[in-house]
Write a protein that holds these residues in place. Structure first.
Motif, mmCIF file in Angstrom:
data_model
loop_
_atom_site.group_PDB
_atom_site.id
_atom_site.type_symbol
_atom_site.label_atom_id
_atom_site.label_comp_id
_atom_site.label_asym_id
_atom_site.label_seq_id
_atom_site.Cartn_x
_atom_site.Cartn_y
_atom_site.Cartn_z
ATOM 1 N N ALA A 296 16.070 2.033 2.394
ATOM 2 C CA ALA A 296 15.651 2.885 1.282
ATOM 3 C C ALA A 296 15.644 4.350 1.708
ATOM 4 C CB ALA A 296 14.264 2.471 0.803
ATOM 5 N N LYS A 297 15.862 5.222 0.741
ATOM 6 C CA LYS A 297 15.992 6.650 1.030
ATOM 7 C C LYS A 297 15.223 7.467 -0.007
ATOM 8 C CE LYS A 297 19.676 10.112 1.686
ATOM 9 N NZ LYS A 297 21.153 10.321 1.625
ATOM 10 N N PHE A 298 14.489 8.473 0.471
ATOM 11 C CA PHE A 298 13.724 9.370 -0.394
ATOM 12 C C PHE A 298 14.244 10.786 -0.146
ATOM 13 C CE2 PHE A 298 11.362 5.662 0.600
ATOM 14 C CZ PHE A 298 10.552 5.366 -0.482
ATOM 15 N N VAL A 299 14.732 11.441 -1.171
ATOM 16 C CA VAL A 299 15.343 12.759 -0.967
ATOM 17 C C VAL A 299 14.747 13.800 -1.915
ATOM 18 C CG1 VAL A 299 17.505 11.851 -0.058
ATOM 19 C CG2 VAL A 299 17.258 12.166 -2.515
ATOM 20 N N PHE A 300 14.841 15.039 -1.466
ATOM 21 C CA PHE A 300 14.323 16.266 -2.077
ATOM 22 C C PHE A 300 12.832 16.419 -1.781
ATOM 23 C CE2 PHE A 300 17.982 15.442 -4.928
ATOM 24 C CZ PHE A 300 18.725 16.564 -4.591
ATOM 25 N N ASP A 301 12.478 17.601 -1.320
ATOM 26 C CA ASP A 301 11.092 17.920 -1.010
ATOM 27 C C ASP A 301 10.888 19.403 -1.248
ATOM 28 O OD1 ASP A 301 8.504 18.029 -0.185
ATOM 29 O OD2 ASP A 301 8.936 17.772 1.949
ATOM 30 N N SER A 302 10.610 19.735 -2.504
ATOM 31 C CA SER A 302 10.362 21.123 -2.890
ATOM 32 C C SER A 302 9.232 21.128 -3.903
ATOM 33 C CB SER A 302 11.630 21.736 -3.479
ATOM 34 O OG SER A 302 12.005 21.061 -4.671
ATOM 35 N N PRO A 303 8.646 22.292 -4.184
ATOM 36 C CA PRO A 303 7.505 22.344 -5.114
ATOM 37 C C PRO A 303 7.796 21.753 -6.486
ATOM 38 C CG PRO A 303 7.688 24.400 -3.916
ATOM 39 C CD PRO A 303 8.910 23.609 -3.569
ATOM 40 N N ASP A 304 9.054 21.837 -6.951
ATOM 41 C CA ASP A 304 9.337 21.366 -8.307
ATOM 42 C C ASP A 304 10.039 20.008 -8.336
ATOM 43 O OD1 ASP A 304 11.660 22.340 -7.171
ATOM 44 O OD2 ASP A 304 12.529 22.914 -9.093
ATOM 45 N N ARG A 305 10.458 19.506 -7.173
ATOM 46 C CA ARG A 305 11.179 18.225 -7.168
ATOM 47 C C ARG A 305 10.972 17.538 -5.824
ATOM 48 N NH1 ARG A 305 17.660 17.726 -8.064
ATOM 49 N NH2 ARG A 305 17.554 19.472 -6.602
ATOM 50 N N ILE A 319 17.406 4.419 -3.684
ATOM 51 C CA ILE A 319 17.385 5.868 -3.501
ATOM 52 C C ILE A 319 16.428 6.465 -4.521
ATOM 53 C CG2 ILE A 319 18.706 8.012 -3.555
ATOM 54 C CD1 ILE A 319 21.172 6.440 -2.777
ATOM 55 N N ILE A 320 15.359 7.074 -4.025
ATOM 56 C CA ILE A 320 14.450 7.809 -4.909
ATOM 57 C C ILE A 320 14.803 9.278 -4.742
ATOM 58 C CG2 ILE A 320 12.046 8.321 -5.469
ATOM 59 C CD1 ILE A 320 11.294 5.582 -4.496
ATOM 60 N N SER A 321 15.582 9.771 -5.686
ATOM 61 C CA SER A 321 16.210 11.088 -5.595
ATOM 62 C C SER A 321 15.458 12.093 -6.459
ATOM 63 C CB SER A 321 17.679 10.995 -6.043
ATOM 64 O OG SER A 321 18.296 12.248 -6.017
ATOM 65 N N GLY A 322 14.342 12.562 -5.927
ATOM 66 C CA GLY A 322 13.584 13.571 -6.663
ATOM 67 C C GLY A 322 12.696 13.018 -7.752
ATOM 68 N N GLY A 323 12.538 11.682 -7.821
ATOM 69 C CA GLY A 323 11.654 11.069 -8.806
ATOM 70 C C GLY A 323 10.360 10.614 -8.167
ATOM 71 N N CYS A 324 9.458 10.088 -8.984
ATOM 72 C CA CYS A 324 8.138 9.672 -8.502
ATOM 73 C C CYS A 324 7.868 8.235 -8.927
ATOM 74 C CB CYS A 324 7.057 10.592 -9.051
ATOM 75 S SG CYS A 324 5.374 10.155 -8.496
ATOM 76 N N VAL A 325 7.488 7.397 -7.960
ATOM 77 C CA VAL A 325 7.192 5.987 -8.206
ATOM 78 C C VAL A 325 5.746 5.723 -7.823
ATOM 79 C CG1 VAL A 325 7.737 3.621 -7.540
ATOM 80 C CG2 VAL A 325 9.581 5.292 -7.814
ATOM 81 N N THR A 326 4.989 5.069 -8.714
ATOM 82 C CA THR A 326 3.581 4.776 -8.469
ATOM 83 C C THR A 326 3.276 3.336 -8.849
ATOM 84 O OG1 THR A 326 3.036 7.065 -9.033
ATOM 85 C CG2 THR A 326 1.215 5.503 -8.912
ATOM 86 N N ARG A 327 2.633 2.606 -7.954
ATOM 87 C CA ARG A 327 2.186 1.225 -8.184
ATOM 88 C C ARG A 327 3.279 0.375 -8.839
ATOM 89 N NH1 ARG A 327 -2.826 -0.714 -10.840
ATOM 90 N NH2 ARG A 327 -2.241 -2.510 -9.558
ATOM 91 N N SER A 328 4.439 0.379 -8.234
ATOM 92 C CA SER A 328 5.582 -0.315 -8.817
ATOM 93 C C SER A 328 6.333 -1.118 -7.757
ATOM 94 C CB SER A 328 6.535 0.684 -9.483
ATOM 95 O OG SER A 328 5.903 1.338 -10.572
ATOM 96 N N VAL A 329 7.173 -2.031 -8.221
ATOM 97 C CA VAL A 329 8.049 -2.822 -7.370
ATOM 98 C C VAL A 329 9.486 -2.458 -7.730
ATOM 99 C CG1 VAL A 329 8.786 -5.138 -6.708
ATOM 100 C CG2 VAL A 329 6.372 -4.706 -7.238
ATOM 101 N N ILE A 330 10.209 -1.876 -6.779
ATOM 102 C CA ILE A 330 11.566 -1.396 -7.035
ATOM 103 C C ILE A 330 12.556 -2.306 -6.318
ATOM 104 C CG2 ILE A 330 13.108 0.594 -6.999
ATOM 105 C CD1 ILE A 330 10.527 1.011 -8.607
ATOM 106 N N GLY A 331 13.438 -2.945 -7.079
ATOM 107 C CA GLY A 331 14.385 -3.896 -6.539
ATOM 108 C C GLY A 331 15.554 -3.233 -5.844
#
Length: 406
Positions: A296-305, A319-331
């Motif tokens: 798995a990969k998490f990308v972008f780290d800036s104040p707005d994204r 790939i979590i590309s600038g999005g936000c995941v909370t209390r979830s199961v991602i296949g």
């Protein structure tokens, strides 16, 4: 356990799980990101040193067959007498579909007899739990039993959906009612009843005799709980075996994920810091098909994204590309694009969530493309108008490969 044959019943329609079972059998429904429901029963078999397994399928079995072929046969060696065979309905005895759980085994009686087992363990392929079946077989032999049934205490309200047993002090069963409207409680505990888990150990020759006898009865439903078990209680040695949970938590863990809401709850529970079901216990591993995929990969780290995940299960290839995941199961192989939000949701494999889309309390099946800016799980009436399923508790379900218009 060399003389033990496991028979996994995996042919149910799973109609209460639609649309998740629209294209697959219930045991093949994904669970906890990487797994399928059937993986828990099959892992129990291997961890219990049962290495002769027949999986009886029926409805929409292609996905289940493929999963077992790719992920399970490598664990067993045919040359050593080990196997896991998927058996579709062959109509060798009857031209009808399986009429009940006993009929499913009866129609495959030749396959069972060929293995010449001493004991046959009958299992359901659609429950989530950890259990050492070798302890069940040992108890069966110690009691010189004809049949032993795994038992679990449930509330009286839940008991109406199970076979309910009454036992003596030595756990010999003296009464059995299938899905009674007014379950008999456990003595001294008016709030609970002793329920059958649908897990049976039979002496093989006794099983074959009873199946053949039941097959000749036109009034029978040809079901273990409705017909076979109640008919032998008074004349044979039938014992209960209290469920011993290999999950090793304060409370026993057993889940029937037969409805959308129960399936959703069981998955979301896993995102807590210390969930009741421990998937990380290497002393009792849960196995599955693990295809070659990148991490798995998490990308972008800036104040707005920022690509981030909190209290979630994130599978390989995501790939979590600038999005936000909370209390979830991602296949596996799913993608969450920039500014998208996924909250308290279950995404199956290869789901793409568009930029600024928002998903809340939803289950999204495989190969769904969520358009940019869309909201799912925020307006039940709007979700229904799009053709989505919405449960009584407000969980929205998007079917496999659904074409969503923005």
């Amino acid at each position: 356990m060399k003389d033990v044959l496991a028979v996994v019943l995996a042919g149910g329609k799973g109609s209460r799980l639609e649309p998740l079972t629209r294209d697959r059998a219930k045991p093949a429904v994904p669970f906890a990101g990487n797994y399928r429901i059937v993986d828990f029963t099959l892992s129990n078999c291997l961890n219990s040193d049962i290495r002769k397994i027949l999986v009886l399928t029926q409805y929409k079995a292609m996905s289940l067959d493929r999963h077992i072929t790719l992920g399970w046969r490598s664990y067993l060696c045919r040359e050593l007498g080990e196997f896991i065979d998927v058996i579709p309905p062959q109509q060798r005895i009857d031209e009808q579909w399986y009429q009940g759980t006993a009929d499913a085994v009866y129609q495959n009686i030749y396959a069972l007899e060929q293995e010449r087992p001493k004991h046959v363990v009958i299992l359901a392929g659609d429950h989530i739990y950890k259990m050492d079946y070798s302890k069940l077989v040992a108890s069966h032999e110690e009691n010189n039993a004809d049949v032993t049934i795994a038992a679990l205490q449930v509330s009286l309200k839940e008991a109406t959906q199970f076979g309910v047993m009454q036992v003596e002090d030595d756990n010999r069963i003296v009464g059995f009612q299938e899905k009674p409207a007014d379950p008999k409680p456990v003595p001294g505990d008016p709030d609970h009843a002793l329920a059958s888990m649908g897990i049976y150990v039979f002496n093989a020759h006794f099983l074959f005799d009873e199946l053949c006898k039941d097959a000749t009865l036109p009034e029978s439903s040809h079901d273990f709980g409705k017909n076979i078990i109640p008919a032998i209680i008074g004349s044979r040695r039938v014992f209960a075996f209290p469920f011993l949970d290999e999950n090793r938590k304060a409370q026993a863990y057993w889940r029937d994920v037969g409805t959308i809401d129960s399936y959703y709850d069981a998955n979301i529970e896993l995102t807590s810091v210390d969930p009741q079901l421990n998937l990380y216990d290497m002393d009792w591993p849960v196995r599955t098909h693990q295809p070659s995929q990148p991490p798995a990969k998490f990308v972008f780290d800036s104040p707005d994204r920022r690509g981030e995940s909190h209290d979630s299960i994130v599978s390989s290839g995501v790939i979590i590309s600038g999005g936000c995941v909370t209390r979830s199961v991602i296949g596996p192989q799913s993608r969450i694009n920039s500014f998208a939000e996924v909250d308290q949701s279950i995404l199956f494999g290869r789901v793409s969530v568009g930029r600024r889309a928002k998903i809340r309390r939803a289950i999204v099946d495989k190969d769904v493309i969520i358009p940019e800016g869309i909201e799912i799980g925020y307006d039940a009436d709007l979700d229904r108008s799009r053709g989505f399923t919405v449960t009584e508790s407000g969980v929205t379900v998007v079917a496999k490969a659904e074409n969503i218009l923005g």
